[in-house]
Design an enzyme around this catalytic site. Structure first.
Site, PDB file in Angstrom:
ATOM      1  N   ALA A  79       0.857  -1.180   0.000  1.00  0.00           N
ATOM      2  CA  ALA A  79       0.000   0.000   0.000  1.00  0.00           C
ATOM      3  C   ALA A  79       0.895   1.232   0.000  1.00  0.00           C
ATOM      4  O   ALA A  79       2.039   1.187   0.454  1.00  0.00           O
ATOM      5  CB  ALA A  79      -0.894  -0.014   1.225  1.00  0.00           C
TER       6      ALA A  79
ATOM      7  N   GLU B 141      -0.829  -9.391  -0.679  1.00  0.00           N
ATOM      8  CA  GLU B 141      -2.230  -9.756  -0.423  1.00  0.00           C
ATOM      9  C   GLU B 141      -3.016  -9.942  -1.724  1.00  0.00           C
ATOM     10  O   GLU B 141      -3.879 -10.805  -1.812  1.00  0.00           O
ATOM     11  CB  GLU B 141      -2.889  -8.689   0.462  1.00  0.00           C
ATOM     12  CG  GLU B 141      -2.387  -8.759   1.900  1.00  0.00           C
ATOM     13  CD  GLU B 141      -2.902  -7.636   2.773  1.00  0.00           C
ATOM     14  OE1 GLU B 141      -2.975  -6.487   2.288  1.00  0.00           O
ATOM     15  OE2 GLU B 141      -3.222  -7.906   3.945  1.00  0.00           O
TER      16      GLU B 141
ATOM     17  N   GLU C 265       3.889  -5.239   7.421  1.00  0.00           N
ATOM     18  CA  GLU C 265       3.069  -4.200   8.063  1.00  0.00           C
ATOM     19  C   GLU C 265       3.513  -3.870   9.481  1.00  0.00           C
ATOM     20  O   GLU C 265       3.474  -2.714   9.904  1.00  0.00           O
ATOM     21  CB  GLU C 265       1.585  -4.627   8.055  1.00  0.00           C
ATOM     22  CG  GLU C 265       0.891  -4.441   6.717  1.00  0.00           C
ATOM     23  CD  GLU C 265       1.137  -5.569   5.715  1.00  0.00           C
ATOM     24  OE1 GLU C 265       2.003  -6.434   5.982  1.00  0.00           O
ATOM     25  OE2 GLU C 265       0.469  -5.587   4.679  1.00  0.00           O
TER      26      GLU C 265
HETATM   27  N1  DAK Z   1       4.558   3.264  -0.812  1.00  0.00           N
HETATM   28  C1  DAK Z   1       4.952   4.411  -1.421  1.00  0.00           C
HETATM   29  N2  DAK Z   1       6.088   4.516  -2.127  1.00  0.00           N
HETATM   30  C2  DAK Z   1       6.870   3.434  -2.232  1.00  0.00           C
HETATM   31  C3  DAK Z   1       6.526   2.208  -1.633  1.00  0.00           C
HETATM   32  C4  DAK Z   1       5.305   2.141  -0.906  1.00  0.00           C
HETATM   33  N3  DAK Z   1       4.858   1.016  -0.350  1.00  0.00           N
HETATM   34  N4  DAK Z   1       7.489   1.311  -1.911  1.00  0.00           N
HETATM   35  C5  DAK Z   1       8.414   1.968  -2.661  1.00  0.00           C
HETATM   36  N5  DAK Z   1       8.034   3.234  -2.854  1.00  0.00           N
HETATM   37  C6  DAK Z   1       8.751   4.272  -3.626  1.00  0.00           C
HETATM   38  C7  DAK Z   1       9.967   4.784  -2.844  1.00  0.00           C
HETATM   39  O1  DAK Z   1       9.571   5.764  -1.930  1.00  0.00           O
HETATM   40  C8  DAK Z   1      10.799   5.343  -3.988  1.00  0.00           C
HETATM   41  O2  DAK Z   1      10.260   6.580  -4.378  1.00  0.00           O
HETATM   42  P1  DAK Z   1      11.228   7.823  -4.743  1.00  0.00           P
HETATM   43  O3  DAK Z   1      12.036   8.080  -3.524  1.00  0.00           O
HETATM   44  O4  DAK Z   1      12.056   7.342  -5.918  1.00  0.00           O
HETATM   45  O5  DAK Z   1      10.271   8.939  -5.105  1.00  0.00           O
HETATM   46  C9  DAK Z   1      10.550   4.373  -5.118  1.00  0.00           C
HETATM   47  O6  DAK Z   1       9.315   3.711  -4.798  1.00  0.00           O
HETATM   48  C10 DAK Z   1      11.628   3.321  -5.245  1.00  0.00           C
HETATM   49  O7  DAK Z   1      11.773   2.684  -3.981  1.00  0.00           O
HETATM   50  P2  DAK Z   1      13.208   2.513  -3.262  1.00  0.00           P
HETATM   51  O8  DAK Z   1      14.136   3.601  -3.632  1.00  0.00           O
HETATM   52  O9  DAK Z   1      12.925   2.277  -1.821  1.00  0.00           O
HETATM   53  O10 DAK Z   1      13.708   1.168  -3.959  1.00  0.00           O
HETATM   54  P3  DAK Z   1      14.708   0.083  -3.354  1.00  0.00           P
HETATM   55  O11 DAK Z   1      15.039  -0.828  -4.483  1.00  0.00           O
HETATM   56  O12 DAK Z   1      15.831   0.718  -2.606  1.00  0.00           O
HETATM   57  O13 DAK Z   1      13.841  -0.731  -2.280  1.00  0.00           O
HETATM   58  C11 DAK Z   1      11.852  -1.876  -1.489  1.00  0.00           C
HETATM   59  C12 DAK Z   1      12.763  -1.494  -2.702  1.00  0.00           C
HETATM   60  C13 DAK Z   1      10.600  -2.547  -2.044  1.00  0.00           C
HETATM   61  C14 DAK Z   1      12.608  -2.864  -0.598  1.00  0.00           C
HETATM   62  C15 DAK Z   1      11.525  -0.585  -0.687  1.00  0.00           C
HETATM   63  O14 DAK Z   1      11.033   0.378  -1.591  1.00  0.00           O
HETATM   64  C16 DAK Z   1      10.504  -0.816   0.382  1.00  0.00           C
HETATM   65  O15 DAK Z   1      10.817  -1.351   1.453  1.00  0.00           O
HETATM   66  N6  DAK Z   1       9.275  -0.367   0.131  1.00  0.00           N
HETATM   67  C17 DAK Z   1       8.240  -0.342   1.125  1.00  0.00           C
HETATM   68  C18 DAK Z   1       7.724  -1.713   1.431  1.00  0.00           C
HETATM   69  C19 DAK Z   1       6.568  -1.650   2.403  1.00  0.00           C
HETATM   70  O16 DAK Z   1       6.816  -1.448   3.606  1.00  0.00           O
HETATM   71  N7  DAK Z   1       5.374  -1.645   1.862  1.00  0.00           N
HETATM   72  C20 DAK Z   1       4.175  -1.339   2.622  1.00  0.00           C
HETATM   73  C21 DAK Z   1       3.738  -2.540   3.390  1.00  0.00           C
HETATM   74  S1  DAK Z   1       2.339  -2.153   4.360  1.00  0.00           S
HETATM   75  C22 DAK Z   1      -5.168  -1.486   4.623  1.00  0.00           C
HETATM   76  C23 DAK Z   1      -4.991  -2.546   3.761  1.00  0.00           C
HETATM   77  C24 DAK Z   1      -3.745  -2.887   3.360  1.00  0.00           C
HETATM   78  C25 DAK Z   1      -2.651  -2.218   3.818  1.00  0.00           C
HETATM   79  C26 DAK Z   1      -2.837  -1.162   4.686  1.00  0.00           C
HETATM   80  C27 DAK Z   1      -4.107  -0.788   5.096  1.00  0.00           C
HETATM   81  N8  DAK Z   1      -6.444  -1.113   5.024  1.00  0.00           N
HETATM   82  C28 DAK Z   1      -7.516  -2.003   4.654  1.00  0.00           C
HETATM   83  C29 DAK Z   1      -6.715   0.030   5.739  1.00  0.00           C
HETATM   84  C30 DAK Z   1      -1.366  -2.614   3.375  1.00  0.00           C
HETATM   85  C31 DAK Z   1      -0.271  -2.206   3.965  1.00  0.00           C
HETATM   86  C32 DAK Z   1       1.033  -2.456   3.348  1.00  0.00           C
HETATM   87  O17 DAK Z   1       1.165  -2.834   2.213  1.00  0.00           O
END
Ligand code: DAK
Length: 259
Positions: free
Chosen positions: A65, A113, A133
Site C-alpha cells: 500500500a 495480499e 506491516e
Molecule cells: N509506498 C509508497 N512509495 C513506495 C513504496 C510504498 N509502499 N514502496 C516503494 N516506494 C517508492 C519509494 O519511496 C521510492 O520513491 P522515490 O524516492 O524514488 O520517489 C521508489 O518507490 C523506489 O523505492 P526505493 O528507492 O525504496 O527502492 P529500493 O530498491 O531501494 O527498495 C523496497 C525497494 C521494495 C525494498 C523498498 O522500496 C521498500 O521497502 N518499500 C516499502 C515496502 C513496504 O513497507 N510496503 C508497505 C507494506 S504495508 C489497509 C490494507 C492494506 C494495507 C494497509 C491498510 N487497510 C484495509 C486500511 C497494506 C499495507 C502495506 O502494504
C-alpha cells in the site's frame, strides 16, 4: 485521469497490469478503484477465461500500500481503504475467470495480499514476498492474516507476519506460497501457457470447481462435501458435460460453450 492499472485483452486471456512503476506500483486508492473497475468489466466478458495480474517495470509486482498516502490517513480513511482492498481481493478470488498472479518482483504488504487472492501464483526467480506491516506499526489489512494462514499454515504465516521478513521465490515455492518459479523472461509466457490450458477446458466446470474449492476454505468438510454434490449436480445439467463425454467416446476434441 492517469491510467494506474492497464488492461490488455488477448482472448481467452486478459492481462491486467498495476502501473505505477516509479513508486514500485505502490497501491493507492486510485489503483484499487481502477483495478476493481477493470476486474468487474472483465468478469462480464464471455470470451475471457483467465486473468493474469502483474506489475509494470522490472522491479515490483507491488511494493505494498502507498505509504505516502497512508501516513496522512486516520482511522476512518483506513476503513474506506479497507473496503477497496477487500473488494479487489474478493473479485480476484471469486470472479468466474481464473486469476493468475504473475509475480515479477517485490510483492510486499498489499501487493502480496493481491497475489494471495489470486487462484494461482507464478513467480519470477527475482520475486520477493513479505507482509511487513508490523514494521510500520500496522497489521495486514487486505486479507493477509486470513489468506496467508490458509495457504501456508498458521505457524509459517505467523513467522512471516510477526517478523515482516522477506522471503525469496524459492522459499515461497518450498512453503507452497507459489505454484511455480520461472526465469523472469519466461514469466508472462508461463502464465499465458497455463491460462490457455485452463481456458481450453470446460470453463463453466472450472468455475464450479473454483467455487467448490473456495468453499473448502470457509466451511466444514460435511457442508463442503454437500456443496460439492450440489455443484456436481449442476455440472451434469450443462451442455459441456454432454459434449465433453460424447467427444471422449467419439475420440474427437470437445467443443465447449458454457460460461
Ligand atoms: N509506498 C509508497 N512509495 C513506495 C513504496 C510504498 N509502499 N514502496 C516503494 N516506494 C517508492 C519509494 O519511496 C521510492 O520513491 P522515490 O524516492 O524514488 O520517489 C521508489 O518507490 C523506489 O523505492 P526505493 O528507492 O525504496 O527502492 P529500493 O530498491 O531501494 O527498495 C523496497 C525497494 C521494495 C525494498 C523498498 O522500496 C521498500 O521497502 N518499500 C516499502 C515496502 C513496504 O513497507 N510496503 C508497505 C507494506 S504495508 C489497509 C490494507 C492494506 C494495507 C494497509 C491498510 N487497510 C484495509 C486500511 C497494506 C499495507 C502495506 O502494504
Amino acid at each position: 485521469m492517469e491510467e494506474v492499472v492497464t488492461l490488455q485483452l488477448e482472448a481467452p486471456l486478459a492481462l491486467v497490469t498495476l502501473n505505477r512503476p516509479k513508486s514500485l506500483n505502490a497501491l493507492n486508492s486510485e489503483v484499487y478503484r481502477q483495478l476493481i473497475a477493470i476486474l468487474r468489466r472483465v468478469e462480464g466478458m464471455d470470451d475471457i477465461k483467465a486473468v493474469i495480474l502483474t506489475g509494470a517495470g522490472d522491479k515490483a509486482f507491488a511494493a505494498g500500500a502507498d505509504i505516502a498516502q497512508m501516513v496522512h490517513e486516520d482511522s476512518m480513511a483506513a476503513r474506506r481503504l479497507s473496503g477497496l482492498c477487500h473488494e479487489a481481493a474478493g473479485l480476484l478470488e471469486n470472479m468466474r475467470q481464473v486469476t493468475i498472479a504473475a509475480v515479477n518482483g517485490y510483492a510486499l504488504g498489499g501487493g502480496c495480499e493481491l497475489t494471495l487472492a489470486c487462484d494461482i501464483r507464478i513467480a519470477a526467480e527475482q520475486a520477493r514476498f513479505a507482509l511487513p506491516e508490523v514494521t510500520l506499526g500496522i497489521i495486514p489489512g487486505g486479507g493477509g492474516t486470513q489468506r496467508l494462514a490458509r495457504l501456508i499454515g498458521a505457524g509459517r504465516a505467523k513467522e512471516m507476519i510477526f517478523t515482516g521478513d522477506q522471503i525469496d521465490a524459492q522459499e515461497a515455492w518450498r512453503i507452497g506460497l507459489v505454484n511455480h518459479v520461472v526465469p523472469k523472461e519466461d514469466l508472462l509466457e508461463a502464465c499465458r501457457t497455463l491460462g490457455k490450458k485452463i481456458a481450453s477446458r470446460a470453463s463453466y466446470a472450472v468455475y464450479l470447481a473454483k467455487t467448490a474449492i473456495n468453499s473448502s476454505q470457509e466451511i466444514d468438510l460435511k457442508n463442503g462435501a454437500q456443496r460439492e454434490m450440489d455443484l456436481m449436480g449442476l455440472a451434469f445439467a450443462t451442455h459441456d458435460k454432454q459434449e465433453g463425454m460424447e467427444a471422449f467416446l467419439a475420440r474427437r476434441p470437445p467443443e465447449f460453450q458454457d460460461f
